[in-house]
Design an enzyme around this catalytic site. Structure first.
Site, PDB file in Angstrom:
ATOM      1  N   SER A   1       0.866  -1.179   0.000  1.00 60.20           N
ATOM      2  CA  SER A   1       0.000   0.000   0.000  1.00 60.20           C
ATOM      3  C   SER A   1       0.900   1.224   0.000  1.00 60.20           C
ATOM      4  CB  SER A   1      -0.878   0.014   1.250  1.00 60.20           C
ATOM      5  OG  SER A   1      -1.515   1.272   1.410  1.00 60.20           O
TER       6      SER A   1
ATOM      7  N   TYR B   1      -1.074  -0.390  10.414  1.00 61.96           N
ATOM      8  CA  TYR B   1      -1.305  -0.948   9.082  1.00 61.96           C
ATOM      9  C   TYR B   1      -0.190  -0.520   8.133  1.00 61.96           C
ATOM     10  CZ  TYR B   1      -3.461  -1.351   4.431  1.00 61.96           C
ATOM     11  OH  TYR B   1      -3.713  -1.638   3.115  1.00 61.96           O
TER      12      TYR B   1
END
Length: 247
Positions: A142, A156
């Protein structure tokens, strides 16, 4: 037929990857957690495109499940690729000092340990050192890995940074063994990840921050994944490809 495993393949980016692989001529084994109806629907789409497909439910952070997924995949044919897409944010956004340790531990188990286990099993099956035919691994990271996601999901972001480091390091280890290891780093994409975190409109709300002024679609990420699996990317390894609209 060449077989590709796609974890987290019942939804979002993973489902788009499965459908694109099926249209491109691959057979597909789908790993998923628990949404049986969604998994069956993706299998049906792949079969409608002319591919063989199966789905195996389980916990991606569990070694036995990962081995079972790979064992089931090779019943379809010769394994040539693995896409490690399964990932979670764990909860609604918040500062690091607001996070629950058990939730963060689960995020790390899925996002990091799950990728480690699948990459390890892929190397054991694909590497010429182990008698394999070679192949390609694509890990889904990501752009949060570079931004850190302050005020949202620092844990995350950290898990995705670990994925990118694992990708680069493993690529060096197995480059001479016929295995290419790369990653894609999606930006904000229209998937149910946002709704699962309690923010169903997040992709739309973040669009003004993106140079292209829109969130991405899962199919746009899938195109990059399938390219990295293909012979067109034969000299690409250790790379992380941002697919983010410039953000």
């Amino acid at each position: 037929m060449s077989v590709v495993i796609v974890t987290g393949g019942s939804r979002g980016i993973g489902a788009a990857v499965v459908r694109q692989l099926a249209r491109t001529g691959y057979d597909v084994a789908i790993g998923y957690a628990s949404d049986h109806d969604a998994a069956r629907a993706v299998v049906a789409d792949a079969e409608a495109a002319g591919a063989q497909a199966l789905a195996v439910a389980g916990d991606i952070a569990d070694e036995e499940y990962v081995r079972r997924l790979f064992d089931q995949a090779v019943t379809l044919g010769d394994l040539t690729g693995v896409v490690c897409n399964a990932g979670i944010t764990g909860n609604t956004p918040g500062r690091l000092d607001e996070q629950d340790a058990a939730t963060v531990r689960r995020v790390l188990d899925v996002n990091v340990m799950g990728v480690f286990l699948c990459n390890r099993e892929a190397v054991r099956r694909l590497s010429t050192r182990h008698g394999g035919p070679g192949g390609a691994i694509v890990n889904v990271s990501s752009t949060a890995a570079g931004r850190g996601s302050p005020g949202e999901w620092v844990h995350y972001a950290a898990s995705k940074a670990a994925v990118e480091t694992l990708t680069y390091g493993l690529a060096q280890e197995v480059a001479a063994e016929g295995v290419r290891v790369n990653a894609v780093a999606p930006g904000t994409v229209h998937t149910d990840l946002h709704a699962a975190a309690g923010l169903p409109n997040r992709a739309i709300e973040r669009a003004p921050l993106i140079p292209m002024k829109r969130a991405g679609e899962p199919e746009e990420i899938a195109e990059g994944v399938v390219w990295l699996l293909s012979g067109a990317a034969s000299y690409v390894t250790g790379a992380t490809l941002p697919i983010s609209g410039g953000y």
